[in-house]
Every structure is written in C-alpha cells, then in structure tokens.
Design a protein around this motif. Structure first.
Motif, PDB file in Angstrom:
ATOM      1  N   SER A   1      42.031  28.609  41.344  1.00 60.95           N
ATOM      2  CA  SER A   1      42.377  29.207  40.043  1.00 60.95           C
ATOM      3  C   SER A   1      42.755  30.681  40.174  1.00 60.95           C
ATOM      4  CB  SER A   1      41.184  29.074  39.080  1.00 60.95           C
ATOM      5  OG  SER A   1      40.044  29.762  39.596  1.00 60.95           O
ATOM      6  N   ARG A   2      43.194  31.097  41.341  1.00 58.03           N
ATOM      7  CA  ARG A   2      43.517  32.517  41.553  1.00 58.03           C
ATOM      8  C   ARG A   2      44.850  32.872  40.919  1.00 58.03           C
ATOM      9  NH1 ARG A   2      40.412  34.787  45.614  1.00 58.03           N
ATOM     10  NH2 ARG A   2      38.924  33.294  46.497  1.00 58.03           N
ATOM     11  N   ARG A   3      44.884  34.032  40.291  1.00 57.39           N
ATOM     12  CA  ARG A   3      46.109  34.508  39.663  1.00 57.39           C
ATOM     13  C   ARG A   3      46.936  35.372  40.611  1.00 57.39           C
ATOM     14  NH1 ARG A   3      44.017  37.470  34.432  1.00 57.39           N
ATOM     15  NH2 ARG A   3      42.543  38.241  36.001  1.00 57.39           N
ATOM     16  N   VAL A   4      46.343  35.830  41.696  1.00 61.88           N
ATOM     17  CA  VAL A   4      47.039  36.681  42.661  1.00 61.88           C
ATOM     18  C   VAL A   4      46.808  36.110  44.052  1.00 61.88           C
ATOM     19  CG1 VAL A   4      46.859  38.761  41.256  1.00 61.88           C
ATOM     20  CG2 VAL A   4      45.026  38.192  42.860  1.00 61.88           C
ATOM     21  N   PRO A   5      47.727  36.376  44.989  1.00 57.89           N
ATOM     22  CA  PRO A   5      47.525  35.880  46.354  1.00 57.89           C
ATOM     23  C   PRO A   5      46.420  36.658  47.062  1.00 57.89           C
ATOM     24  CG  PRO A   5      49.468  37.286  46.241  1.00 57.89           C
ATOM     25  CD  PRO A   5      49.006  37.094  44.830  1.00 57.89           C
ATOM     26  N   GLY A   6      45.825  36.023  48.055  1.00 63.33           N
ATOM     27  CA  GLY A   6      44.828  36.719  48.858  1.00 63.33           C
ATOM     28  C   GLY A   6      43.478  36.820  48.188  1.00 63.33           C
ATOM     29  N   LEU A   7      42.735  37.865  48.555  1.00 69.74           N
ATOM     30  CA  LEU A   7      41.384  38.075  48.042  1.00 69.74           C
ATOM     31  C   LEU A   7      41.390  38.903  46.762  1.00 69.74           C
ATOM     32  CD1 LEU A   7      39.410  38.931  51.321  1.00 69.74           C
ATOM     33  CD2 LEU A   7      39.852  36.689  50.288  1.00 69.74           C
ATOM     34  N   ARG A   8      40.344  38.713  45.974  1.00 71.33           N
ATOM     35  CA  ARG A   8      40.122  39.584  44.816  1.00 71.33           C
ATOM     36  C   ARG A   8      39.356  40.823  45.276  1.00 71.33           C
ATOM     37  NH1 ARG A   8      38.998  34.322  42.392  1.00 71.33           N
ATOM     38  NH2 ARG A   8      36.798  34.616  42.947  1.00 71.33           N
ATOM     39  N   ARG A   9      39.394  41.864  44.443  1.00 71.88           N
ATOM     40  CA  ARG A   9      38.708  43.103  44.801  1.00 71.88           C
ATOM     41  C   ARG A   9      37.207  42.888  44.993  1.00 71.88           C
ATOM     42  NH1 ARG A   9      42.169  45.314  40.561  1.00 71.88           N
ATOM     43  NH2 ARG A   9      43.770  46.675  41.448  1.00 71.88           N
ATOM     44  N   ASP A  10      36.624  42.093  44.113  1.00 68.60           N
ATOM     45  CA  ASP A  10      35.176  41.895  44.219  1.00 68.60           C
ATOM     46  C   ASP A  10      34.805  41.152  45.501  1.00 68.60           C
ATOM     47  OD1 ASP A  10      36.510  39.657  42.850  1.00 68.60           O
ATOM     48  OD2 ASP A  10      34.493  38.790  42.748  1.00 68.60           O
ATOM     49  N   GLU A  11      35.727  40.309  45.999  1.00 67.05           N
ATOM     50  CA  GLU A  11      35.457  39.595  47.246  1.00 67.05           C
ATOM     51  C   GLU A  11      35.517  40.533  48.447  1.00 67.05           C
ATOM     52  OE1 GLU A  11      37.032  35.109  46.129  1.00 67.05           O
ATOM     53  OE2 GLU A  11      38.487  36.649  46.741  1.00 67.05           O
ATOM     54  N   VAL A  12      36.465  41.451  48.436  1.00 62.38           N
ATOM     55  CA  VAL A  12      36.519  42.445  49.522  1.00 62.38           C
ATOM     56  C   VAL A  12      35.260  43.295  49.502  1.00 62.38           C
ATOM     57  CG1 VAL A  12      37.784  44.410  50.468  1.00 62.38           C
ATOM     58  CG2 VAL A  12      39.041  42.490  49.474  1.00 62.38           C
ATOM     59  N   ALA A  13      34.850  43.718  48.325  1.00 61.17           N
ATOM     60  CA  ALA A  13      33.634  44.529  48.205  1.00 61.17           C
ATOM     61  C   ALA A  13      32.422  43.766  48.724  1.00 61.17           C
ATOM     62  CB  ALA A  13      33.427  44.939  46.750  1.00 61.17           C
ATOM     63  N   LEU A  14      32.337  42.487  48.395  1.00 58.64           N
ATOM     64  CA  LEU A  14      31.229  41.665  48.870  1.00 58.64           C
ATOM     65  C   LEU A  14      31.215  41.581  50.392  1.00 58.64           C
ATOM     66  CD1 LEU A  14      28.898  39.629  48.330  1.00 58.64           C
ATOM     67  CD2 LEU A  14      30.650  37.836  48.212  1.00 58.64           C
ATOM     68  N   LEU A  15      32.379  41.303  50.983  1.00 57.31           N
ATOM     69  CA  LEU A  15      32.466  41.188  52.439  1.00 57.31           C
ATOM     70  C   LEU A  15      32.182  42.514  53.142  1.00 57.31           C
ATOM     71  CD1 LEU A  15      35.661  38.946  52.675  1.00 57.31           C
ATOM     72  CD2 LEU A  15      33.306  38.251  53.174  1.00 57.31           C
ATOM     73  N   ALA A  16      32.538  43.627  52.482  1.00 59.65           N
ATOM     74  CA  ALA A  16      32.343  44.946  53.091  1.00 59.65           C
ATOM     75  C   ALA A  16      30.960  45.517  52.808  1.00 59.65           C
ATOM     76  CB  ALA A  16      33.417  45.908  52.584  1.00 59.65           C
ATOM     77  N   GLY A  17      30.181  44.866  51.925  1.00 60.78           N
ATOM     78  CA  GLY A  17      28.838  45.337  51.628  1.00 60.78           C
ATOM     79  C   GLY A  17      28.798  46.593  50.791  1.00 60.78           C
ATOM     80  N   MET A  18      29.683  46.666  49.788  1.00 60.84           N
ATOM     81  CA  MET A  18      29.706  47.833  48.899  1.00 60.84           C
ATOM     82  C   MET A  18      29.885  47.355  47.475  1.00 60.84           C
ATOM     83  SD  MET A  18      33.518  49.326  49.768  1.00 60.84           S
ATOM     84  CE  MET A  18      33.079  49.415  51.502  1.00 60.84           C
ATOM     85  N   SER A  19      29.691  48.249  46.528  1.00 59.41           N
ATOM     86  CA  SER A  19      29.829  47.865  45.128  1.00 59.41           C
ATOM     87  C   SER A  19      31.289  47.620  44.783  1.00 59.41           C
ATOM     88  CB  SER A  19      29.260  48.952  44.217  1.00 59.41           C
ATOM     89  OG  SER A  19      30.100  50.089  44.200  1.00 59.41           O
ATOM     90  N   THR A  20      31.505  46.688  43.859  1.00 56.90           N
ATOM     91  CA  THR A  20      32.873  46.411  43.413  1.00 56.90           C
ATOM     92  C   THR A  20      33.492  47.637  42.759  1.00 56.90           C
ATOM     93  OG1 THR A  20      32.320  44.085  43.063  1.00 56.90           O
ATOM     94  CG2 THR A  20      34.274  44.917  41.942  1.00 56.90           C
ATOM     95  N   ASP A  21      32.720  48.380  41.997  1.00 57.33           N
ATOM     96  CA  ASP A  21      33.238  49.569  41.324  1.00 57.33           C
ATOM     97  C   ASP A  21      33.741  50.600  42.325  1.00 57.33           C
ATOM     98  OD1 ASP A  21      33.503  51.373  38.886  1.00 57.33           O
ATOM     99  OD2 ASP A  21      32.146  52.548  40.158  1.00 57.33           O
ATOM    100  N   TYR A  22      32.998  50.785  43.423  1.00 59.26           N
ATOM    101  CA  TYR A  22      33.428  51.777  44.417  1.00 59.26           C
ATOM    102  C   TYR A  22      34.727  51.332  45.085  1.00 59.26           C
ATOM    103  CZ  TYR A  22      33.425  54.899  48.428  1.00 59.26           C
ATOM    104  OH  TYR A  22      33.778  55.833  49.373  1.00 59.26           O
ATOM    105  N   TYR A  23      34.823  50.049  45.430  1.00 57.25           N
ATOM    106  CA  TYR A  23      36.050  49.577  46.080  1.00 57.25           C
ATOM    107  C   TYR A  23      37.249  49.695  45.130  1.00 57.25           C
ATOM    108  CZ  TYR A  23      39.545  46.803  48.385  1.00 57.25           C
ATOM    109  OH  TYR A  23      40.714  46.413  48.970  1.00 57.25           O
TER     110      TYR A  23
END
Length: 446
Positions: free
Chosen positions: A158-180
């Motif tokens: 159900s993704r509207r954009v290709p690739g990862l979402r911002r919150d997923e990158v933040a999760l993988l990087a171990g940081m808050s979504t807001d900071y990313y």
C-alpha cells in the motif's frame, strides 16, 4: 515538462509573450514572437540560452533548447543558480548580479547545473553559493532506491512512494522519526558522524556512497581543485603504452589526452572529446557498446562520484547542464543520485573495423593531478581479444602514418572507400576480417 518535440507544455509559458493580443492576431505572429512555436527551426544560428533558476518561463527555455537541438542547432545552455527574473538589472543591490558582470559564454563563473525537470535538479554549489539542501536531496534519492525487501522489512503493498518511508529509515538507523525528517527537510544541518554512519547502514550504502554522505553532512571536508592540464611526463608515459589503448580523463569525463590506440578504438564517434557526451548524444554509442544501458549507468554514477569530490567544478556543472537538457536518459539517471566511482570493469565493444572486443578496464588515479585518471584497456594474453588489440594497434599505426605524410602506402587488403558502412549483412559497418590471418598480415608475415 513537455517532450522536446510536438506541442508546448500544457501551462504554455508562450502565453506570457502574447498577453494583450487576442485570437487570430496572436496566432498569426506567435511563431515570430516566440521562435519555439515555429514548426521548423533548422538553419538558425548557434544559440546561448541563459535563464534564471527562479523565473516563470524557465521551462520555456528548456523546451526551446531541446527544439533547437533536435533541429541540429548548436546550443549552450547556462541556467543561473539562485537567480530571479531580471537579476542582471540589480547590480547595485544583488551580489549575484555583480558577480555575473559582462556575459561571457564558456567562462561565466556564475552558472550552475541545468534543471530539466524538478526531480532531476542538480544540487551542486556554484561560485561559493550553497545549495538549498544537498543532504536532504541525497537522502531522499537513496531512500527511494532501496526496496523494503532489501532492507529486511515487510511490504504490505500500500505504499504511495517507491522505496522506504522516512519512519522506516529512522527505525533502521535507531533514531527518532522527527529527527530524520528534519535532516531530509534541511532543518537539521549538523548531524554527527555517528548519525551519518547509522543512516549509511540503514540505506545500505557502499563505501563510495557513504563517503559522499559524509562530505554532505560534515563540514570538515575541504573542496578540492581539479588539475586542468595533463603533465608532459604523463603524456610521455601514456604514449609509451604502444600495446594497449590509454587515455586521460578529467573531472567532467573530458578526454584530456589519448594515445593512438585509444583514438583508433573510439574512431567511430563523431567527436572523441567527452565520454558522457559520446554515450548520450552520439547515435554510434548504441552500436559501439554491447550493453549501452549498463555503460550509461556506470558513466553517470562515475560523474556523481566526481562531483562529490569536486562540488564546485565548473566543467562538471556544464556537462550536467548540457546533457540534462539534451538527453532525457541522462536526466533520469542523474536524478537517481547513484555515486559509483569507476575503477575497474570488463567492457564489451563492437568496433566498426575490428569487430567484437572484450577488454578489461582499469582507471588509475593521477595523484599529482587531482581529478585526473589514466584509463587503460587490456586483454587476456593469447585470447582472441588480444589478437584484436594487435590488429587495432596496426590500424592505429596506419592512421598515424596517413596523417603524418603523403608517402605512406595504403594496405591493399584493407577496407576501401567503396565499402558500404550501411551494408545490411554487416551491422557494425565493416566486414570483420579473419583475425589470426589479419594479425599475421598486419605484422608483415605474408
């Protein structure tokens, strides 16, 4: 952005040139008032299109430049980074206008990379001006290129954009979504080395891409200056390589120097001056490169790597500007933001006189001349490709003799002017000789 041919874009900026003129009157002189409206642009003189980045008619400049190029008109496209309409009129108020001074095509230090479409904008800085958000542009491009499966995440479809979402990158990087999010939006400009390393891991960046991320995110990296000329000692070394093709390229993939075998290898191209221009603008490239798509992608990734090391290099920005306007294929690859320096690879060529060539390529950095690389091709000893290189050498020697004087003797068994390059039975343009026998003949063993 509309295609280069056919009707202008739907939000036709030409209308801005016909305000106050109604109906038939506007139609009658539209082609004279706006040359882009004319059906045939052939025969027009060479053009220089200089247009401010933040001007409503910028797309019109792009469109007109493409129409001229299609008509065979020489075009130099010079978009001015950070400028607004009429900026040259404000020399007393605007620093950019004062820096521009008299317009000098080919040497203006205040022009930037072309912006053929919003998603393909260059983010290089020009003449000391910082781009809007280079780090954010890079993060978005690399995030879009990474699939959830490769990142180890589930995909619910159900993704509207290709690739990862911002919150997923933040999760993988171990940081808050807001900071990313603040990093991507440019509201956070000073990430730590630890943060950048975590993001590089989350986005699965290789060494070259990680180094580029650090250059964008940390201020400790200085700006290198490329060497503009090839040293005589390097020229002597290259010319001494008589058994292999060798050439020197600069930051923008300009061919700065080449030995005789390299010139013979690329002889089918209309101009042997810039590898990117040859790949994307010369139709011969699609016959010469057995896998054109791979060659194009590698070349653009290599230019991205070069622009990372030399972010203010004028030659890089000029070639990006030219190809961004003239080649949609280049613009699309440039927008992917893949940073891949080309150091070694296996190449597959179709030479018009030698035929199939499978060679190994090595790019050797010239440490005494930043930005320059000595590129060398070689073949496996004793192989058919090694024989082909011997034939290529003899052809290069013959071409050198022909160019140096009228007393040289043509090879009676070689190709003649009557050979038809368009022979349907010979797509490469020349009948390929029997390799072993030709090599023996070329070496004088008759």
């Amino acid at each position: 952005m509309a295609a280069a041919s056919g009707a202008p874009p739907a939000d036709d900026p030409v209308g801005g040139l016909t305000w106050g003129v109604d109906g038939a009157a506007a139609a009658a002189w539209a082609a004279d008032a706006a040359a882009g409206r004319a059906e045939d642009l052939t025969g027009l003189p060479a053009a220089v299109i200089a247009i401010a980045e933040h001007v409503p008619l910028r797309d019109r400049g792009d469109y007109y430049g493409r129409r001229l190029t299609e008509a065979g008109v020489s075009v130099e496209y010079l978009p001015v980074r950070g400028a607004v309409h009429g900026f040259l009129s404000f020399t007393g108020l605007v620093q950019l206008a004062r820096e521009a001074g008299p317009f000098t095509p080919g040497r203006s230090p205040w022009v930037g990379a072309a912006h053929p479409r919003p998603e393909a904008r260059s983010t290089s800085s020009v003449a000391g001006m910082e781009s809007e958000n280079e780090l954010g542009d890079y993060l978005r491009a690399r995030r879009a290129a990474l699939s959830p499966a490769v990142a180890g995440l589930s995909d619910d479809g159900s993704r509207r954009v290709p690739g990862l979402r911002r919150d997923e990158v933040a999760l993988l990087a171990g940081m808050s979504t807001d900071y990313y999010i603040r990093l991507e939006q440019g509201r956070e400009r000073h990430p730590s080395e630890q943060v950048l390393r975590a993001i590089a891991g989350a986005l699965r960046l290789d060494d070259a891409a990680t180094a580029h991320l650090f250059r964008l995110g940390l201020s400790v990296f200085g700006t290198a200056t490329a060497a503009p000329t090839v040293a005589p000692e390097l020229l002597r070394l290259m010319d001494g390589m008589r058994e292999v093709p060798a050439f020197v390229v600069g930051t923008g993939q300009d061919v700065l120097a080449a030995n005789a075998m390299a010139r013979e290898l690329y002889r089918g191209f209309a101009r042997y001056d810039n590898l990117l221009r040859m790949i994307f603008l010369d139709p011969f490239a699609r016959r010469f490169y057995a896998d054109w798509d791979h060659a194009a992608r590698i070349a653009v990734g290599n230019l991205r790597a070069s622009s990372s090391q030399f972010p203010r290099d004028e030659r890089i920005e000029r070639i990006v500007g030219e190809l961004g306007v003239r080649s949609p294929a280049f613009a699309n690859l440039w927008a992917r933001y893949e940073v891949r320096p080309r150091t070694r690879e296996d190449k597959h060529f179709r030479h018009p006189r030698v035929g199939e060539l499978r060679l190994h390529f090595e790019a050797l950095a010239v440490t005494s001349a930043p930005g320059q690389h000595l590129s060398v091709y070689s073949a496996e000893p004793g192989s058919a490709d090694s024989d082909a290189l011997i034939l290529l050498r003899r052809l290069s020697e013959q071409a050198t003799e022909d160019a140096n004087g009228p007393d040289c003797v043509d090879d009676p068994d070689g190709p003649s002017d009557s050979d038809n390059p368009d022979d349907a039975d010979d797509p490469a343009g020349w009948k390929r000789p029997r390799r072993r026998e030709d090599v023996a003949r070329a070496d004088g063993d008759n």
